[in-house]
Write a protein that holds these residues in place. Structure first.
Motif, short mmCIF file in Angstrom:
data_model
loop_
_atom_site.label_atom_id
_atom_site.label_comp_id
_atom_site.label_asym_id
_atom_site.label_seq_id
_atom_site.Cartn_x
_atom_site.Cartn_y
_atom_site.Cartn_z
N GLU A 151 -4.00 17.87 -2.76
CA GLU A 151 -5.44 18.35 -3.08
C GLU A 151 -6.27 17.07 -2.56
N LEU A 152 -6.00 15.82 -2.59
CA LEU A 152 -6.78 14.72 -2.43
C LEU A 152 -6.63 14.24 -1.06
N LYS A 153 -5.95 15.10 -0.14
CA LYS A 153 -5.70 14.83 1.16
C LYS A 153 -5.20 13.54 1.58
N LEU A 154 -4.33 13.13 0.81
CA LEU A 154 -3.63 11.75 0.91
C LEU A 154 -1.94 11.94 1.14
N LEU A 155 -1.64 13.23 1.35
CA LEU A 155 -0.31 13.41 1.29
C LEU A 155 0.27 12.63 2.64
N THR A 156 -0.37 12.69 3.75
CA THR A 156 0.23 12.08 4.96
C THR A 156 -0.42 10.77 5.10
N THR A 157 -1.14 10.09 4.36
CA THR A 157 -1.64 8.78 4.54
C THR A 157 -0.83 7.69 4.29
N GLU A 158 -0.59 6.61 4.38
CA GLU A 158 0.30 5.41 3.99
C GLU A 158 0.29 5.43 2.44
N LEU A 159 -0.70 5.63 1.89
CA LEU A 159 -0.67 5.62 0.37
C LEU A 159 0.11 6.66 -0.09
N GLY A 160 0.08 7.93 0.53
CA GLY A 160 0.80 8.95 0.02
C GLY A 160 2.24 8.95 0.41
N ARG A 161 2.49 8.30 1.28
CA ARG A 161 3.98 8.06 1.97
C ARG A 161 4.71 7.18 0.98
N LEU A 162 3.83 6.17 0.40
CA LEU A 162 4.57 5.19 -0.59
C LEU A 162 4.92 5.79 -1.77
N ALA A 197 -3.56 -0.24 -4.67
CA ALA A 197 -2.86 -0.54 -5.52
C ALA A 197 -2.93 0.21 -7.06
N ILE A 198 -4.23 0.04 -7.41
CA ILE A 198 -4.69 0.85 -8.51
C ILE A 198 -4.43 2.33 -8.40
N ALA A 199 -4.70 2.94 -7.36
CA ALA A 199 -4.63 4.29 -7.04
C ALA A 199 -3.11 4.87 -7.34
N MET A 200 -2.31 3.67 -6.69
CA MET A 200 -0.94 3.99 -6.58
C MET A 200 -0.31 3.76 -8.03
N GLY A 201 -0.85 3.12 -8.91
CA GLY A 201 -0.53 3.06 -10.28
C GLY A 201 -0.98 4.44 -11.02
N PHE A 202 -2.16 5.03 -10.92
CA PHE A 202 -2.25 6.29 -11.53
C PHE A 202 -1.56 7.34 -10.95
N ARG A 236 16.09 5.55 3.78
CA ARG A 236 15.17 4.80 4.85
C ARG A 236 13.94 4.39 4.06
N THR A 237 13.75 4.36 2.88
CA THR A 237 12.79 4.15 2.28
C THR A 237 12.42 2.57 2.25
N GLY A 238 11.37 2.06 2.47
CA GLY A 238 11.13 0.40 2.57
C GLY A 238 11.39 -0.15 1.26
N LYS A 239 11.32 -1.34 1.35
CA LYS A 239 11.40 -2.56 0.29
C LYS A 239 10.28 -2.22 -0.74
N SER A 240 9.02 -1.87 -0.05
CA SER A 240 7.68 -1.58 -0.98
C SER A 240 7.98 -0.50 -1.85
N ALA A 241 8.37 0.61 -1.48
CA ALA A 241 8.51 1.60 -2.27
C ALA A 241 9.67 1.47 -3.37
N LEU A 242 10.74 0.79 -2.83
CA LEU A 242 12.01 0.44 -3.59
C LEU A 242 11.49 -0.36 -4.99
N VAL A 243 10.60 -1.25 -4.72
CA VAL A 243 10.25 -2.32 -5.55
C VAL A 243 9.29 -1.64 -6.54
N ILE A 244 8.35 -0.77 -6.16
CA ILE A 244 7.42 -0.14 -6.79
C ILE A 244 8.02 0.98 -7.68
N ALA A 245 8.92 1.74 -7.28
CA ALA A 245 9.84 2.70 -8.13
C ALA A 245 10.57 1.95 -9.19
N PHE A 246 11.02 0.50 -8.86
CA PHE A 246 11.72 0.04 -10.00
C PHE A 246 10.73 -0.45 -10.78
N ALA A 247 9.83 -1.05 -10.59
CA ALA A 247 8.57 -1.54 -11.58
C ALA A 247 8.23 -0.56 -12.52
#
Length: 796
Positions: A185-196, A375-380, A123-134
C-alpha cells in the motif's frame, strides 16, 4: 420434569438439523445449521468489506477492518443486544462457526507457508538477521515483566511459564502477510527498506511459530514430561516431512511452466494439508502447525506455488477467514476493560509492545548503518500485528492461559499497533528527492542530437509485446545515435495473496520472473545489427495497484531520463478484428500519464502492427503515414516519424491537411512559424530518406475522413498528434478522449482498416510534476517512492 426434559432434547435435536423444510412448512431457517451459517457468512462479508472501504483512504490493511468487524459483531457492540445474539449467533451455532472458521484458518496458514521461501531466508543478509533477532529478543524480555503484572492483577492463578511464553510471543511477533500488504500500500515492497523488512519479518515469523509451539506444549494440563513428549513428537513430525517431501517435489516437476496444475495434484496437496493438521492436533500443538509446515515444504520453483495459491485464496480469504475474526470478536468483550486498573493495564501493554519492538529494532538498525528515518520506519513496520496475533491469543484463551479481560486487552493492543503503522511510516519515511531535471523531454530534442535516444516501452500482457517490439525495431536509425529501450512490465497488484507472492518472486529472482512473463521475447528481439543503430535493453518490472500505476511510469521515466513513453491502448485487438476495452483501470492509467508525464507520451492503438511473429530489424518493411494538421503534438509526431524514416525498411508518407479558408484556423504566429520549420526540415530529408510529402486542401471533415480512409488501404501505421491546431470533428461521442479527434477517429469502428495508430502528445512543462513550478508549490511531496524492480541488465 421428565416430559419437559424430553421436550427440550427434542427441540435441541430439531435445532441442530442441517437444513429446514422451508417457511411454508412452518420451519424457521435460522433454527437450522446451513441457512444460519449462510446468513452469518453474508453478514460478516458485508460488514468487513464495508469497513475496509471506509478505512481504505487511511491505507489500512484489510485485516484491520476484519478485526474491527469481528469486535463490532461481538458482545462489545451489536452483541450487547441479546436478541441479536440469539437470532444471528445463538450459542448452539458457535461450535459450527468455530469449526468452519478453523478450516478456513487451516488453509490460510497453508497459504502463509507458501509465501515463505526457506532458500530466500537462507540468503538473508546479516542486517535482516540481526534486526529479526532484536525484534524478538527485546520485546520478549519486556514481556516477562508484563506477564508478572497481569498475573498479579487480572490473571491470578495462571501458570507463570506458559503465560510468559504466550505474552512474549504476542508482544514480539510480526505479522508477515499484514506487513507485506502495508508495504504494498505504501509502495515500499520492492525498495531496500521493504526488502529488509520482509526478510526480517519472515525470520521473525518462523521463530514466533516455534515459540508458540513451545507455549502450547507447556500449557498442557499434564505433567512436564508430557510437554517434553509433545515437543519431541513435533520435532519428529517435522523431520519426517523433510524426508517425505519428495512427492511434493515430483508434483512440481510434473507441472510444466505456463500450464495449469492437474486436478489430482491439487486434491493430493489438500489431502496432505488436512492429514498434517490432524497429526499435529493429535500430537497436541494445534492443527494449524501441520498446514503451515506443509506450505513451507512445498517447493517454490516455477509457478506451482503461485498457481496453488490462486486455487485456494479467493474462497479462504474472502469467505472463510473473516469468520475467524468474528469468532474472535464474539470472545472479545471490551466491556470487561473497566475501571482505572484495566485501562492502565491496556496502556502498559501497548507501551511495552511498542517500546520493546520499536526501540529494539531501531537501535539495531542504526548499528547496521541504516539511516535514522529508515530505522524508525523499520521499527514501526516490524511492530505490525494482525491475524497471527489473534491466533496466538485465541490459542492462549482456549488453553485457559488468558482470561476474557486479558484477551480483550491484548486484542486492542494488536489493533492499535497495526493501525498506527501506515500513518507513522508515511510521516517518517520520505523517499529520496528526485535528481536534477533533464533537458531532452521530447523526441524532437533527443533525436536532433548525436546522443542517446531513450524510450520507455510499457506492456501489460504478452499480447501487446509483438507490436511494441515492431515499433521499437522500426525506430532504429542508421546514424551513430544509440537507442536505449527501457522495457517496463506493468503488473497489477491485487488484494490476492498470490499477488504478494509474485512480488517476492520478482524481488528474489527478477530475471527469471521477467522472462517468464514475456521478457524473453523482448530480449530475443533486440539483437545487434551492424547496419543499424545498436539497441540497449534494460528490463524493469513495476508491481502496483492500478490506482497508482501511473506513478510508477512517471517516476521511472523521470529517473531514466527518457524522451518518449510508449503505452498500449486500453482497447486491444480481438480475433474478429474489432477493438474492445481491456478494462477501465488501464484507460485511467493512460489518461493520468498523459496529464503528468515528464516527457512526450505515445499511445499505441494496435491492429496487429508487424504481425504476431517477430521480425528482425533488417527485415522490417513498413509503410508509415503522418497525418499533419499543425501544432506542437503534430510536430512531435513528425519528428518521431522522421527518425523512423532513417530506417531503410521504412517508407514514410507525410500528408499535410490545409484548410480551404486559412482565416478559419486560429493559430499563433509562433505556432505557424514552428510548423513551417518542421515541414521544411522534413522536406530537406527527402533526398536521403524515403519520405513522400504531399499537401491536401480540405473544406470540411467529410473530405478529411475520406482522405484518411483512402490512405488506410496501404498504410501499416499512422502517426498523429493528440491535439492538432486544426482539429476536425471527425468522430463524435468518442470513448477515448485521450486519443484526440484524429486518433479517436482512427481507433473507432467507423474507420475500418488494418492500420495501427500511434497517438503522440508532446511534453508539456506545465503538467510536469518535477518541474520547478511544482517543486516550489510542494507538488513533489505527492510523488511516491519508486516501487519498481530496477534491473540494470544491458542486452546489446
Amino acid at each position: 420434569m421428565v416430559t419437559r426434559s424430553l421436550l427440550l432434547n427434542t427441540t435441541c435435536e430439531e435445532a441442530m438439523k442441517t437444513t429446514s423444510e422451508g417457511v411454508w412448512q412452518g420451519d424457521n431457517p435460522l433454527h437450522f445449521a446451513l441457512p444460519l451459517l449462510i446468513l452469518q457468512i453474508c453478514l460478516v462479508v458485508v460488514v468487513t468489506r464495508s469497513l475496509a472501504f471506509v478505512l481504505k483512504p487511511l491505507r489500512q490493511p484489510r485485516v484491520i477492518a476484519e478485526i474491527i468487524g469481528g469486535v463490532l459483531l461481538g458482545p462489545s457492540a451489536l452483541g450487547r443486544s441479546s436478541t441479536f445474539l440469539e437470532l444471528v449467533f445463538p450459542s448452539w451455532s458457535l461450535t459450527m462457526l468455530d469449526t468452519v472458521a478453523n478450516i478456513g484458518l487451516l488453509f490460510f496458514l497453508f497459504l502463509m507457508g507458501l509465501e515463505i521461501d526457506i532458500r530466500a531466508i537462507r540468503r538473508t543478509g546479516k542486517s535482516a538477521l540481526v534486526i529479526a533477532f532484536a525484534g524478538i529478543q527485546v520485546p520478549f524480555m519486556l514481556s516477562i515483566g508484563t506477564s508478572l503484572v497481569l498475573r498479579s492483577t487480572i490473571i491470578k492463578g495462571a501458570r507463570q511459564g506458559p503465560l510468559d511464553v504466550f505474552i512474549g510471543v504476542a508482544l514480539s511477533i510480526t505479522a508477515f502477510p499484514v506487513l507485506a500488504r502495508i508495504l504494498a500500500e505504501l509502495k515500499l515492497l520492492t525498495t531496500e527498506l521493504g526488502r529488509l523488512a520482509m526478510s526480517a519479518a519472515a525470520l521473525n515469523d518462523v521463530a514466533a511459530w516455534i515459540l508458540l509451539a513451545l507455549a502450547i506444549a507447556l500449557s498442557g494440563s499434564g505433567s512436564p514430561l508430557v510437554s517434553v513428549w509433545v515437543l519431541l513428537s513435533a520435532a519428529a513430525f517435522i523431520a519426517f516431512l523433510a524426508i517425505a517431501i519428495r512427492p511434493l517435489a515430483w508434483m512440481v516437476q510434473m507441472s510444466p511452466e505456463g500450464e495449469p496444475i492437474r486436478e489430482i495434484y491439487v486434491c493430493g496437496i489438500f489431502l496432505i494439508v488436512l492429514v498434517a493438521g490432524f497429526v499435529t492436533d493429535a500430537i497436541g500443538i494445534h492443527a494449524l502447525f501441520g498446514a503451515f509446515m506443509i506450505g513451507i515444504m512445498v517447493p517454490k520453483e516455477g509457478s506451482f506455488a503461485r498457481l496453488l495459491t490462486e486455487k485456494v485464496e479467493d474462497l479462504v480469504s474472502s469467505l472463510l477467514l473473516p469468520l475467524y475474526f468474528v469468532s474472535s470478536g464474539l470472545k472479545t468483550n471490551v466491556a470487561t476493560i473497566s475501571g482505572a486498573k484495566s485501562w492502565a493495564l491496556l496502556v502498559l501493554v501497548i507501551i511495552n509492545a511498542c517500546v520493546g519492538k520499536i526501540v529494539g529494532t531501531v537501535l539495531v538498525s542504526l548499528l547496521v548503518r541504516i539511516p535514522v528515518r529508515e530505522a524508525i520506519a523499520m521499527g514501526f513496520l516490524m511492530n505490525t500485528k494482525g491475524l497471527v496475533e489473534l491466533i496466538v491469543l485465541n490459542i492462549g484463551r482456549d488453553r485457559k492461559v488468558l482470561n476474557d479481560e486479558a484477551f480483550a486487552i491484548l486484542v486492542l493492543m494488536a489493533l492499535f499497533t497495526t493501525f498506527i503503522t501506515s500513518p507513522i511510516v508515511m510521516a517518517v519515511y520520505k523517499p529520496a528527492p528526485p535528481m536534477a531535471p533533464y533537458k531532452h523531454h521530447t523526441v524532437e530534442c533527443a533525436t536532433g542530437m548525436d546522443s542517446e535516444f531513450r524510450v520507455m516501452a510499457c506492456f501489460y500482457t504478452n499480447r501487446s509485446i509483438p507490436s511494441v517490439i515492431s515499433l521499437i525495431e522500426s525506430s532504429r536509425g542508421t546514424k551513430l545515435r544509440r537507442l536505449k529501450v527501457y522495457a517496463m512490465h506493468l503488473v497489477e497488484l491485487s488484494e490476492r495473496r498470490s499477488s504478494i507472492s509474485m512480488v517476492h518472486t520478482a524481488r528474489f529472482n527478477w530475471l527469471s520472473f521477467w522472462r517468464r512473463r514475456g521478457g524473453k521475447m523482448v530480449e530475443v528481439a533486440f539483437k545487434a545489427n551492424q547496419k543499424l543503430s545498436p539497441v540497449s535493453l534494460r528490463p524493469i518490472t513495476a508491481v502496483s495497484h492500478s490506482s497508482s500505476m501511473h506513478d510508477d511510469i512517471i517516476t521511472c521515466a523521470f529517473n531514466k531520463r527518457v524522451a518518449l513513453i510508449i503505452l498500449p491502448s486500453h482497447r486491444m485487438l480481438q480475433f474478429d478484428g474489432s477493438l474492445e476495452s481491456t478494462g477501465h483501470a488501464y484507460h485511467v492509467v493512460n489518461q493520468r500519464v498523459l496529464r503528468n508525464s515528464p516527457c512526450s507520451v505515445a499511445i499505441l492503438v494496435d491492429r496487429g502492427f508487424g504481425g504476431p511473429a517477430q521480425v528482425s530489424a533488417k527485415d522490417v518493411n513498413y509503410t508509415i503515414c503522418v497525418i499533419y494538421f499543425g501544432g506542437r503534438d503534430d510536430r512531435e509526431a513528425l519528428a518521431y516519424a522522421s527518425h523512423m524514416a532513417e530506417h531503410p525498411g521504412i517508407s514514410l508518407t507525410v500528408t499535410r491537411f490545409m484548410a480551404a479558408n486559412p482565416l478559419s484556423v486560429s493559430q499563433s504566429s509562433e505556432d505557424k512559424t514552428a510548423d513551417e520549420m518542421a515541414i521544411d526540415a522534413c522536406k530537406a530529408k527527402k533526398e536521403v530518406t524515403a519520405i513522400n510529402y504531399q499537401e491536401r486542401v480540405v473544406e470540411d471533415h467529410a473530405e478529411v475522413a475520406a482522405a484518411i480512409k483512402d490512405m488506410g488501404r496501404c498504410t501499416d501505421l499512422f502517426l498523429v498528434g493528440r491535439s492538432p491546431s486544426m482539429p476536425p470533428p471527425l468522430f463524435e461521442n468518442q470513448d477515448s478522449p485521450e486519443l484526440g479527434p484524429v486518433g479517436g477517429y482512427l481507433a473507432s469502428e467507423e474507420f475500418s482498416s488494418r492500420a495501427s495508430t500511434l497517438v503522440i502528445k508532446c511534453y508539456d512543462p506545465d503538467s510536469d510534476p518535477y518541474s520547478k513550478q511544482h517543486c516550489l508549490e510542494g507538488g513533489l511531496s505527492d510523488v511516491p517512492a519508486t516501487p519498481y524492480q530496477d534491473i540494470e541488465a544491458e542486452l546489446d
